[in-house]
Design a protein around this motif. Structure first.
Motif, PDB file in Angstrom:
ATOM      1  N   SER A   1      22.585 -81.371  11.620  1.00 10.49           N
ATOM      2  CA  SER A   1      21.445 -81.830  11.079  1.00 10.49           C
ATOM      3  C   SER A   1      21.483 -82.925  10.211  1.00 10.49           C
ATOM      4  O   SER A   1      21.693 -84.205  10.117  1.00 10.49           O
ATOM      5  CB  SER A   1      20.394 -80.659  10.828  1.00 10.49           C
ATOM      6  OG  SER A   1      18.599 -80.979  10.990  1.00 10.49           O
ATOM      7  N   ASN A   2      20.524 -82.404   9.173  1.00 11.17           N
ATOM      8  CA  ASN A   2      20.324 -83.081   7.604  1.00 11.17           C
ATOM      9  C   ASN A   2      21.948 -83.101   6.677  1.00 11.17           C
ATOM     10  O   ASN A   2      21.872 -82.552   5.770  1.00 11.17           O
ATOM     11  CB  ASN A   2      19.386 -82.755   6.844  1.00 11.17           C
ATOM     12  CG  ASN A   2      19.490 -83.973   5.425  1.00 11.17           C
ATOM     13  OD1 ASN A   2      19.644 -84.839   5.949  1.00 11.17           O
ATOM     14  ND2 ASN A   2      18.458 -83.336   4.371  1.00 11.17           N
ATOM     15  N   VAL A   3      22.860 -83.571   6.936  1.00  8.89           N
ATOM     16  CA  VAL A   3      24.347 -83.833   6.505  1.00  8.89           C
ATOM     17  C   VAL A   3      24.619 -85.161   6.316  1.00  8.89           C
ATOM     18  O   VAL A   3      25.286 -86.301   7.816  1.00  8.89           O
ATOM     19  CB  VAL A   3      24.964 -82.225   7.010  1.00  8.89           C
ATOM     20  CG1 VAL A   3      25.596 -82.967   9.006  1.00  8.89           C
ATOM     21  CG2 VAL A   3      26.838 -82.420   6.310  1.00  8.89           C
ATOM     22  N   SER A   4      25.928 -85.460   5.171  1.00 10.39           N
ATOM     23  CA  SER A   4      25.863 -86.679   5.040  1.00 10.39           C
ATOM     24  C   SER A   4      27.465 -86.671   5.812  1.00 10.39           C
ATOM     25  O   SER A   4      28.746 -85.674   5.872  1.00 10.39           O
ATOM     26  CB  SER A   4      26.480 -86.967   3.166  1.00 10.39           C
ATOM     27  OG  SER A   4      28.063 -87.630   3.539  1.00 10.39           O
ATOM     28  N   PRO A   5      27.892 -88.310   6.820  1.00 10.17           N
ATOM     29  CA  PRO A   5      28.778 -88.061   7.079  1.00 10.17           C
ATOM     30  C   PRO A   5      30.320 -87.675   6.811  1.00 10.17           C
ATOM     31  O   PRO A   5      31.080 -87.533   7.235  1.00 10.17           O
ATOM     32  CB  PRO A   5      29.306 -89.636   8.446  1.00 10.17           C
ATOM     33  CG  PRO A   5      27.811 -89.535   8.218  1.00 10.17           C
ATOM     34  CD  PRO A   5      26.748 -89.290   7.008  1.00 10.17           C
ATOM     35  N   ALA A   6      30.273 -88.326   5.332  1.00  8.29           N
ATOM     36  CA  ALA A   6      30.765 -88.738   4.437  1.00  8.29           C
ATOM     37  C   ALA A   6      31.751 -87.137   3.958  1.00  8.29           C
ATOM     38  O   ALA A   6      33.128 -86.414   4.108  1.00  8.29           O
ATOM     39  CB  ALA A   6      31.175 -89.189   2.693  1.00  8.29           C
ATOM     40  N   LYS A   7      30.556 -85.759   4.047  1.00  4.09           N
ATOM     41  CA  LYS A   7      31.022 -84.803   3.649  1.00  4.09           C
ATOM     42  C   LYS A   7      31.299 -84.007   4.405  1.00  4.09           C
ATOM     43  O   LYS A   7      32.616 -83.567   4.591  1.00  4.09           O
ATOM     44  CB  LYS A   7      29.170 -83.890   2.956  1.00  4.09           C
ATOM     45  CG  LYS A   7      29.651 -82.673   2.318  1.00  4.09           C
ATOM     46  CD  LYS A   7      27.726 -82.371   1.438  1.00  4.09           C
ATOM     47  CE  LYS A   7      27.874 -83.503   0.950  1.00  4.09           C
ATOM     48  NZ  LYS A   7      26.520 -82.238   0.063  1.00  4.09           N
ATOM     49  N   LEU A   8      31.196 -84.334   6.031  1.00  8.54           N
ATOM     50  CA  LEU A   8      30.975 -83.329   7.316  1.00  8.54           C
ATOM     51  C   LEU A   8      32.733 -83.505   7.229  1.00  8.54           C
ATOM     52  O   LEU A   8      33.995 -83.310   7.547  1.00  8.54           O
ATOM     53  CB  LEU A   8      30.554 -83.999   7.951  1.00  8.54           C
ATOM     54  CG  LEU A   8      31.013 -83.759   9.241  1.00  8.54           C
ATOM     55  CD1 LEU A   8      31.144 -81.699   9.289  1.00  8.54           C
ATOM     56  CD2 LEU A   8      29.677 -83.778  10.483  1.00  8.54           C
ATOM     57  N   ALA A   9      32.953 -85.309   7.131  1.00  9.38           N
ATOM     58  CA  ALA A   9      34.240 -85.483   7.702  1.00  9.38           C
ATOM     59  C   ALA A   9      35.818 -84.857   6.521  1.00  9.38           C
ATOM     60  O   ALA A   9      36.872 -84.351   6.471  1.00  9.38           O
ATOM     61  CB  ALA A   9      34.937 -87.220   7.478  1.00  9.38           C
ATOM     62  N   LYS A  10      35.426 -84.533   5.273  1.00  7.53           N
ATOM     63  CA  LYS A  10      35.635 -83.750   4.310  1.00  7.53           C
ATOM     64  C   LYS A  10      36.207 -82.521   4.775  1.00  7.53           C
ATOM     65  O   LYS A  10      37.210 -82.066   4.419  1.00  7.53           O
ATOM     66  CB  LYS A  10      35.251 -84.277   3.158  1.00  7.53           C
ATOM     67  CG  LYS A  10      35.981 -83.223   1.322  1.00  7.53           C
ATOM     68  CD  LYS A  10      36.020 -84.014   0.172  1.00  7.53           C
ATOM     69  CE  LYS A  10      36.480 -83.320  -0.539  1.00  7.53           C
ATOM     70  NZ  LYS A  10      36.116 -83.198  -2.379  1.00  7.53           N
ATOM     71  N   LEU A  11      35.012 -82.754   5.445  1.00  4.00           N
ATOM     72  CA  LEU A  11      35.167 -80.653   5.550  1.00  4.00           C
ATOM     73  C   LEU A  11      35.993 -80.628   6.595  1.00  4.00           C
ATOM     74  O   LEU A  11      36.308 -79.211   7.318  1.00  4.00           O
ATOM     75  CB  LEU A  11      34.225 -80.353   5.639  1.00  4.00           C
ATOM     76  CG  LEU A  11      32.862 -79.598   4.461  1.00  4.00           C
ATOM     77  CD1 LEU A  11      31.360 -79.224   4.868  1.00  4.00           C
ATOM     78  CD2 LEU A  11      33.396 -78.981   4.030  1.00  4.00           C
ATOM     79  N   ILE A  12      36.136 -81.355   7.685  1.00  8.39           N
ATOM     80  CA  ILE A  12      36.677 -81.647   8.815  1.00  8.39           C
ATOM     81  C   ILE A  12      38.014 -81.831   9.538  1.00  8.39           C
ATOM     82  O   ILE A  12      38.566 -81.281   9.787  1.00  8.39           O
ATOM     83  CB  ILE A  12      35.991 -82.207  10.083  1.00  8.39           C
ATOM     84  CG1 ILE A  12      34.299 -81.653  10.531  1.00  8.39           C
ATOM     85  CG2 ILE A  12      36.709 -82.405  11.405  1.00  8.39           C
ATOM     86  CD1 ILE A  12      34.711 -80.662  11.001  1.00  8.39           C
ATOM     87  N   ASP A  13      38.127 -82.944   8.032  1.00  8.21           N
ATOM     88  CA  ASP A  13      39.911 -83.258   7.632  1.00  8.21           C
ATOM     89  C   ASP A  13      40.910 -81.977   7.975  1.00  8.21           C
ATOM     90  O   ASP A  13      41.931 -82.165   8.422  1.00  8.21           O
ATOM     91  CB  ASP A  13      39.938 -84.110   6.711  1.00  8.21           C
ATOM     92  CG  ASP A  13      40.946 -85.523   6.659  1.00  8.21           C
ATOM     93  OD1 ASP A  13      41.238 -85.291   7.565  1.00  8.21           O
ATOM     94  OD2 ASP A  13      41.301 -85.277   5.421  1.00  8.21           O
ATOM     95  N   PRO A  14      40.574 -80.946   7.008  1.00 11.53           N
ATOM     96  CA  PRO A  14      42.256 -80.053   7.409  1.00 11.53           C
ATOM     97  C   PRO A  14      41.685 -79.187   8.721  1.00 11.53           C
ATOM     98  O   PRO A  14      43.297 -78.807   9.118  1.00 11.53           O
ATOM     99  CB  PRO A  14      41.265 -79.026   6.123  1.00 11.53           C
ATOM    100  CG  PRO A  14      40.213 -79.224   5.445  1.00 11.53           C
ATOM    101  CD  PRO A  14      39.369 -80.755   6.060  1.00 11.53           C
ATOM    102  N   LEU A  15      40.691 -79.302   8.926  1.00  7.45           N
ATOM    103  CA  LEU A  15      40.920 -78.390  10.867  1.00  7.45           C
ATOM    104  C   LEU A  15      41.522 -79.296  11.776  1.00  7.45           C
ATOM    105  O   LEU A  15      41.709 -78.558  12.473  1.00  7.45           O
ATOM    106  CB  LEU A  15      39.479 -78.354  10.535  1.00  7.45           C
ATOM    107  CG  LEU A  15      38.548 -77.370   9.556  1.00  7.45           C
ATOM    108  CD1 LEU A  15      36.918 -76.888  10.031  1.00  7.45           C
ATOM    109  CD2 LEU A  15      39.466 -76.550   9.120  1.00  7.45           C
ATOM    110  N   TRP A  16      41.000 -80.653  11.508  1.00  3.37           N
ATOM    111  CA  TRP A  16      41.616 -81.264  12.574  1.00  3.37           C
ATOM    112  C   TRP A  16      43.100 -82.140  12.166  1.00  3.37           C
ATOM    113  O   TRP A  16      43.028 -83.118  12.731  1.00  3.37           O
ATOM    114  CB  TRP A  16      40.404 -82.927  12.906  1.00  3.37           C
ATOM    115  CG  TRP A  16      41.059 -83.931  13.836  1.00  3.37           C
ATOM    116  CD1 TRP A  16      40.955 -82.924  15.281  1.00  3.37           C
ATOM    117  CD2 TRP A  16      40.479 -85.228  14.024  1.00  3.37           C
ATOM    118  NE1 TRP A  16      41.250 -84.310  15.790  1.00  3.37           N
ATOM    119  CE2 TRP A  16      40.950 -85.246  15.289  1.00  3.37           C
ATOM    120  CE3 TRP A  16      39.848 -85.833  13.028  1.00  3.37           C
ATOM    121  CZ2 TRP A  16      40.759 -87.073  15.925  1.00  3.37           C
ATOM    122  CZ3 TRP A  16      39.433 -87.445  13.693  1.00  3.37           C
ATOM    123  CH2 TRP A  16      40.414 -87.530  14.635  1.00  3.37           C
TER     124      TRP A  16
END
Length: 282
Positions: free
Chosen positions: A172-187
């Protein structure tokens, strides 16, 4: 066991397991080969390789999430490419936009499994529990209960992959840069596939929609993480993927682009659809 039951079976896709399986198998085994447009992570004026990336290099997909009669064939173009690597993909991160609820950050499900007419999908509850302790993630049964953007991808995944766990994330209201940082180690591992669920523009006349969607694809193919919800309803997920893909030097391959005026709708107010493969060029 806490199970999220299907909310749009019988509306967005077939409710009958037999009919759904028959439809998907037909789409995933086309007579004609896929026509593709590979695009390197660093744009170039040189000629591009006209072939699909090697199967074991596929890291992510961008796929539409409308009713199957409208966008199912476009989505199938991407899922078809996974057939040769079904046994190697053990985890799927699935990102889609929340259509019904607005909230800060991302929503994770409280369920342990997601159900479809084809059976149950096991969720990665350990990772969900870990992420739920981070400020930008929250557990929300309500946000997931009626959401279609993730659900419509499940029958495709169930048909193509042999055995996998699922991490479903609504944005929803989330920065792509912030989400990318969180997803990066999972992917990081090659056994983890990232799937971004998104349609393109909504409810424009046919030719105007074509112009808008071509421009959106131009941005995607030049790794410009600037898409807005007006260009793609899953813009947050796409922008997140573009940030990570550019950082890693991945390749984009467009598989299909059309709209509801080309499939099962009129041409007065159409919705755009595209599918991409994202692959490791190393």
């Amino acid at each position: 066991m806490n199970i999220r039951h299907p909310a749009v079976a019988g509306r967005f896709y077939q409710k009958s397991p037999a009919q759904l399986k028959t439809q998907l198998e037909a789409w995933l085994s086309p007579v004609q080969p896929i026509e593709t447009t590979p695009l390197a992570a660093i744009p170039s004026d040189h000629a591009v390789d006209p072939h699909l990336p090697t199967a074991n290099a596929i890291r992510a997909l961008i796929v539409p999430h409308a009713g199957y009669i409208f966008s199912g064939r476009v989505a199938a173009k991407a899922y078809q490419a996974l057939l040769d690597v079904a046994d190697t993909i053990k985890h799927v991160i699935l990102i889609g936009p929340s259509h019904r609820y607005f909230f800060q950050g991302c929503a994770l499900p409280t369920a342990e499994q997601f159900s479809t007419p084809l059976g149950n999908v096991t969720l990665n509850t350990q990772t969900i529990a870990t992420l739920s302790e981070i400020e930008d993630f929250e557990l929300s049964e309500q946000a997931h209960a009626l959401e279609h953007s993730l659900e419509v991808q499940l029958p495709f995944l169930q048909t193509v992959l042999s055995n996998f766990s699922l991490l479903p994330i609504l944005t929803s209201n989330v920065s792509p840069a912030k989400l990318a940082k969180l997803i990066d180690p999972l992917w990081q591992s090659n056994d983890t596939l990232l799937v971004v669920s998104s349609d393109l523009s909504h409810f424009h006349p046919y030719h105007k929609a074509q112009r808008i969607d071509r421009n959106t694809c131009h941005l995607i193919e030049h790794f410009e993480p600037t898409l807005t919800p007006e260009q793609a309803c899953g813009s947050t997920g796409i922008n997140t993927l573009l940030l990570l893909a550019k950082q890693r030097g991945y390749q984009l391959t467009r598989l299909a682009l059309n709209n509801s005026g080309d499939t099962a709708g009129d041409k007065e107010k159409v919705v755009g659809y595209v599918s991409y493969l994202i692959s490791n060029t190393e």
